[in-house]
Structure formats: structure tokens, C-alpha cells
Design an enzyme around this catalytic site. Sequence first.
Site, mmCIF file in Angstrom:
data_model
loop_
_atom_site.group_PDB
_atom_site.id
_atom_site.type_symbol
_atom_site.label_atom_id
_atom_site.label_comp_id
_atom_site.label_asym_id
_atom_site.label_seq_id
_atom_site.Cartn_x
_atom_site.Cartn_y
_atom_site.Cartn_z
ATOM 1 N N TRP A 337 -2.734 -3.916 1.696
ATOM 2 C CA TRP A 337 -3.287 -2.877 0.719
ATOM 3 C C TRP A 337 -4.707 -2.589 0.685
ATOM 4 O O TRP A 337 -5.169 -1.363 0.485
ATOM 5 C CB TRP A 337 -2.745 -3.748 -0.645
ATOM 6 C CG TRP A 337 -3.451 -3.333 -1.855
ATOM 7 C CD1 TRP A 337 -4.370 -3.862 -2.652
ATOM 8 C CD2 TRP A 337 -3.210 -2.069 -2.477
ATOM 9 N NE1 TRP A 337 -4.684 -2.941 -3.558
ATOM 10 C CE2 TRP A 337 -4.086 -1.920 -3.789
ATOM 11 C CE3 TRP A 337 -2.228 -0.936 -2.332
ATOM 12 C CZ2 TRP A 337 -4.028 -0.997 -4.691
ATOM 13 C CZ3 TRP A 337 -2.015 -0.003 -3.206
ATOM 14 C CH2 TRP A 337 -3.062 -0.245 -4.403
ATOM 15 N N ASP A 423 7.660 -8.292 -4.250
ATOM 16 C CA ASP A 423 6.109 -7.789 -4.332
ATOM 17 C C ASP A 423 5.840 -7.830 -2.658
ATOM 18 O O ASP A 423 5.735 -9.267 -2.149
ATOM 19 C CB ASP A 423 5.314 -8.930 -5.172
ATOM 20 C CG ASP A 423 3.957 -8.507 -5.129
ATOM 21 O OD1 ASP A 423 3.459 -7.499 -4.304
ATOM 22 O OD2 ASP A 423 3.064 -8.989 -5.969
#
Length: 470
Positions: A337, A423
Site C-alpha cells: 500500500w 483486509d
Amino acid sequence: MPHTGDNAYFLQQALEQARAAAAAGEVPVGAVVVKDGQVIASGRNAPIGQHDPTAHAEIAALRAAAAQLGNYRLDGCELYVTLEPCAMCAGAMLHARIARVVYAVADPKTGAAGSVTNLFAHSQLNHHTQVQTAAQLGAACAQAASDSAALLQDFFSHKRKLQRQQHQPVREDALRTPDSAFTDLPGYPWPAQYVSELPSLQGLRMHYLDIAAAQPHSDTTYLCLHGNPAWSYLYRKMIPIFSASGARVVAPDMIGFGKSDKPKKDSFHRFDWHRQCLLELVEHLDLRNIVLVVQDWGGLLGLTLPMAAPQRYRGLVVMNTALATGLVPLTPGFKAWRAMCKDKPDFDIARLFARGDPSMTEAECAAYMAPFPDSGHRAATRAFPAMVPEFEDSEGAAISREAMAFWQTQWSGTSLMAIGTQDPVLGEQPMRGLHKIIRHCPEPLLLPQAGHFVQEHGQVIAQRAVELFG
């Protein structure tokens, strides 16, 4: 069930409706219709929410009473209202054949029961409604009048303060997203509130929601902290459940996000500074009996707050976050990310949410992008991924280690952990590690349909929290 009562009781019922109007951001006026000593209908101001200039409390109560009785003539009925009726409402009462109206507070600007004019005094009309003020009906009713006046004064005082803050100049080193960007966001009806007087803000304007329950019967305050690149919109599905429980709900937008001011430089953002702003906000609002609700950066920062004032906190709701102590390697998902944010600093936030949760509507996804009309507003979304403490000497790591010790040995409140198992950044394993740190934390609630932004499926979490904390 209808309730038999006296004048003071009926005025208090109208006052409860006025409080509900205030909680919805409307001018706080409430009304009830009484027949044979029983409340048969109630109403509150709602012109703003309903986009209807006729949606006054009295009109709503009259309509409800007519529907209840199956007759537009309300013979033998009395109406109690917290503010002197205007000409429209007075006319409606005369048409409805209301026998008596009791109002708590005079309205010197639009009152049509004696202040500006007195429609009820016209002898030419074919119906005559008796008019009384609360002050004429004894001490208990006079107290209801005082409470109604105080509610109105507080509402307009806050409104004037908010108007001043809305027109507060923007610092030269910051930007402010236009209000038009936040028009008609789905599921986000709450009025904006701002603070700029916190010492650390130095004139920056921070936005927060501060939602009082329509019928407050709990001293609990849910403090809801968002992460990156989200903002208080993230809690729109949980806030109504918290508020319906009778609790207060506070949900700030961190500087750089949501409706808060946005410094232009990426380097402005620092872990310690954002933490200090949150500490000062808690003190400024004098929040007590806090249930801390955190996810993502809301947890990285928020989990370090209670040890500074443990007497203010009674509970914790923790979702897909971490304590960044520098002692545990960052997850591969987070590193991916962070790399993506560096390579594509202007990534499409709406698309991110759409990919993460296909159940969201296009309008809901777009709402997350609303605070960021261009790259100049996005210093925070660029800076925050790199701010996560990675090493023992990273800013924020030392205070996070102190927080870890607090949660392990000193925390005495009740905790609830929820994990969105889809997630890709912080999955179940890191949360299991955090679970071991938090003292007396029960087995986590697993949400197999939820991803990183767990609050999009947060209704079940909020309901579980209300069962635990009230």
C-alpha cells in the site's frame, strides 16, 4: 401508549421534540397535541431536512393528530408548543378548531399570538382558540419555558459561532475544500461543527461532528476516529445506532482530511502533532465516559490517547488497526500500500473504496473523494503512509510502546475488537497480535464480508457496542 398528564408534563413532551429538532440541526421547536388528557400526536421542526417551509413543529403535530383521529377537525384538542406560533401555524390551529394553545417562549420576530400580531384575538373569525403562556400556568410550567428559552439561545449562539468559524480566513499555507463539495452526500445529514482555537492548530480549522441523542439517557460518548484516506463519513452507518442508544457521538476529521483545513505541504504532517491535536480536542470538548472507536490511523493515533487521561475513557472498539511500536515488522500488505501511494500519489480514492467493497454505491464511493478536489488538497493522503512508525526510533514509535504497556497492564475498561477478514493491508493475524496486547479483550468479532474499511459493515459492531456500553 398515550400518557395522561398535566400542563408541565405536556410542555416537557414538547421540549423533548424540540431537543430532537436541535439534534437534527433544525431550529429547536417542538409541539404535542393533547385530547382528553392524553398526548395523541407530536411534531418537531424539520423545514431544512424536509426542504419544506411548512414543516413547522405545530404543522407536523396537527397533521399527525388529524391522521390519528381520522378528521381534520381537532375539536376538543389542545396544542402545547415550545415557541409562540407564527401566522401560518396560528392559522392552521384555527382551521383545525384547536380549543387551546399553550406556548413556552414568546417570539418577538414572528409570533402571531400577541408578540407581532394576535390572530387568535380576531373576533371576526368563526372559531376562537384560547391562548396561554407557560408562565401563566405555575412554577413547573415556567421552568419548562426557561428550558425552552435556553435551548433556543444555545442553538442560535452556536449557530453564530459556527458562522464566524465558517467565514474564518484560511491560513496562507493551507487550503479549504468548498462547502459545495459536500452537498447531499448519501447518509451524512449531520451539521458541521468547527474548532480553530486549539493551541496546536494555530488558526487551522478542524471539523467535527458532535451529535447529541434525540432522547439522551446515557452519559456515554462515542469518540470515532477515522484513518487515511477516509474521514468522518466512514462512520455514517454506526453513528445512528450509537445516537439511538441515547449516547453522544463525536467524530472529528483530522487536519488534512474531510471538511478540515488542508496544509499544502506534505512535510507539515507529523505523528506527534496529529496526536496532540486529538488530545487537545478531547480536553476542549471535555469528553467524558468515552468509548474510543478506532480503525486504521484512528487506531495508530487513538490508541495512544487514553493513557494521557485514563479517567476519561471507559471503553474501546478497535477495528483493523495496529500499535506501530517499531518492534514488529510492517505487514507485506501495508508495504505494498505504501509503495502504491508513493508511485501513484493521486490515486483515485473513490475507485479504491469501490474495489475494496463492491456493495457500496457509486455515490458513496464518490463521497470519500469529495474532500480532495485536486492534488493540492492531498498532502495528507501522500504523507500518512510514510508516517507509519517502522523502526524503534521512528517518530511515534516510543509513544506507541508506552501505549502498549498501558493497554497490557493499566487498562481497566471494556473492550470490543472487530476484524474485517478481507483486509489486504491489516488482516486477521496482525489484529490477533493486538488482541493479545489489550488487557481482558474478549475474542474478536469476525466480519468475513468486510475489508479494511470495516465501518462500511459496522452496523453489527455498533449494535454489539451498544449492548456492552449502553
